[in-house]
Design an enzyme around this catalytic site. Sequence first.
Site, mmCIF file in Angstrom:
data_model
loop_
_atom_site.group_PDB
_atom_site.id
_atom_site.type_symbol
_atom_site.label_atom_id
_atom_site.label_comp_id
_atom_site.label_asym_id
_atom_site.label_seq_id
_atom_site.Cartn_x
_atom_site.Cartn_y
_atom_site.Cartn_z
ATOM 1 N N GLY A 206 7.315 -30.472 26.126
ATOM 2 C CA GLY A 206 6.270 -31.485 26.220
ATOM 3 C C GLY A 206 4.948 -30.882 26.624
ATOM 4 O O GLY A 206 4.848 -29.670 26.848
ATOM 5 N N GLU B 214 7.110 -24.867 20.424
ATOM 6 C CA GLU B 214 8.380 -24.587 21.079
ATOM 7 C C GLU B 214 9.504 -24.244 20.119
ATOM 8 O O GLU B 214 10.454 -23.562 20.491
ATOM 9 C CB GLU B 214 8.801 -25.797 21.936
ATOM 10 C CG GLU B 214 7.787 -26.175 23.009
ATOM 11 C CD GLU B 214 7.635 -25.102 24.095
ATOM 12 O OE1 GLU B 214 8.329 -24.062 24.029
ATOM 13 O OE2 GLU B 214 6.820 -25.315 25.010
ATOM 14 N N PRO C 107 5.944 -45.794 37.444
ATOM 15 C CA PRO C 107 4.900 -45.216 38.302
ATOM 16 C C PRO C 107 5.347 -43.962 39.062
ATOM 17 O O PRO C 107 4.510 -43.135 39.411
ATOM 18 C CB PRO C 107 4.576 -46.351 39.281
ATOM 19 C CG PRO C 107 4.954 -47.601 38.566
ATOM 20 C CD PRO C 107 6.125 -47.240 37.696
ATOM 21 N N GLU D 88 15.199 -18.955 29.259
ATOM 22 C CA GLU D 88 13.940 -19.719 29.256
ATOM 23 C C GLU D 88 13.966 -20.933 28.354
ATOM 24 O O GLU D 88 13.250 -21.893 28.567
ATOM 25 C CB GLU D 88 12.785 -18.804 28.812
ATOM 26 C CG GLU D 88 12.546 -17.646 29.740
ATOM 27 C CD GLU D 88 12.354 -18.096 31.172
ATOM 28 O OE1 GLU D 88 11.714 -19.145 31.380
ATOM 29 O OE2 GLU D 88 12.883 -17.434 32.077
#
Lengths: 226, 226
Positions: free
Chosen positions: A45, A65, A82, A115
């Site tokens: 993201g 990616e 929130p 990773e």
Amino acid sequence: MPEAFDQHIALTVDVVIFTLLDDELKVLLIRRRHEPFAGMWALPGGFVQPDESLEEAARRVLYEESGATDVYLEQLYTFGHPERDPRQRVVTVAYFALVSADRLPLDVQSPRSTERGWWPAYEPPPLAFDHADILAYALQRLRYKLEYTAVGFQLLPETFTLTELQTAYETILREQLDKRNFRRKVLSAGILEETDEFKSGGHRPARLYRFRREATVESTARRLFP
Amino acid sequence: MPEAFDQHIALTVDVVIFTLLDDELKVLLIRRRHEPFAGMWALPGGFVQPDESLEEAARRVLYEESGATDVYLEQLYTFGHPERDPRQRVVTVAYFALVSADRLPLDVQSPRSTERGWWPAYEPPPLAFDHADILAYALQRLRYKLEYTAVGFQLLPETFTLTELQTAYETILREQLDKRNFRRKVLSAGILEETDEFKSGGHRPARLYRFRREATVESTARRLFP
């Protein structure tokens, strides 16, 4: 517009990238280097840049990616609780992408590194933020679309045997499908066309099929399976 | 997180509120008082407040503008073209809501004022921003859901005759449905239950039906119509 300037809501995109690899439905995950959730796995993201649309942001993340371009990408849902990010208010527009494994660059197909890597979509590691919810929602949408549309072809190579197609559907839906029923339904749905080629190797050569060009994702307006 | 602070993206919700009124599918519109698009009609909307979730923001807008609470509300899509608002970058999470006209407060049912009103959903006035796109998308989703789910009951009073139900579907889908086919499909779909009451007034009393409590919005996993 003072309300807007007081908002301090950050906007990101997250992309659930599915592929079929090693007879399993896989999702691409990235290991977080920084807090919060440092060391945990997360969906790819990033922040939406000022000059890019939401889909452009998602395509950028997808390319950065996975190296994949020109793949099926669909907006999934926007997650905005929130407290979903402990730092500040971050709203994320989630997308899901379907990539045929043969269209992924080799280095992304390679075994998991520390990773980044392809994880089983139904048995992911613990995920950062609310990414487990996002992944669950994406799986639900994928299953739904597979049952109602021809979206499955996005995960398959250009040509395939009916057995390969059934295996792909069984892998994604996680259920056994009756062979005779499956063939009857998929052939009568009008989404496939025969090629003149055959795949050898089994008991006898199996005909190769491809999805018809007209069988676009949204057009198969009826339930295919079960 | 410097990227986030540099973003200056404002976040709003817009709510497409549908109802059936005067034998027509209507959408609630508000006339804009301020620039940009001052004097034009727009979907009800507002900025997401720091402490509310996206759905809470949508429910707040829904209540403030229509007085309706406890109604069907679903996230539709997030619209984020960089130039959709001429002032600054504004991303909007669109929702759609279905309200039965008998659950609307009287003052919202009253004829259109110059400030707010129910407009024919298929023939709206020119709309501000990209709200025509949002409305078109909502109509598409509504039609789709009507065909595949029992969502239509959200627009009907608690009990109704089969003729009233057919009229509602025809109004929303904007097509004539064959009466015999319609009854066969809707009765065999298992989403209705008979009541012991009848409505008089026509040729002969017509039985009143209600939607079965179990026939929730998502559960009717097959195409109902046509």
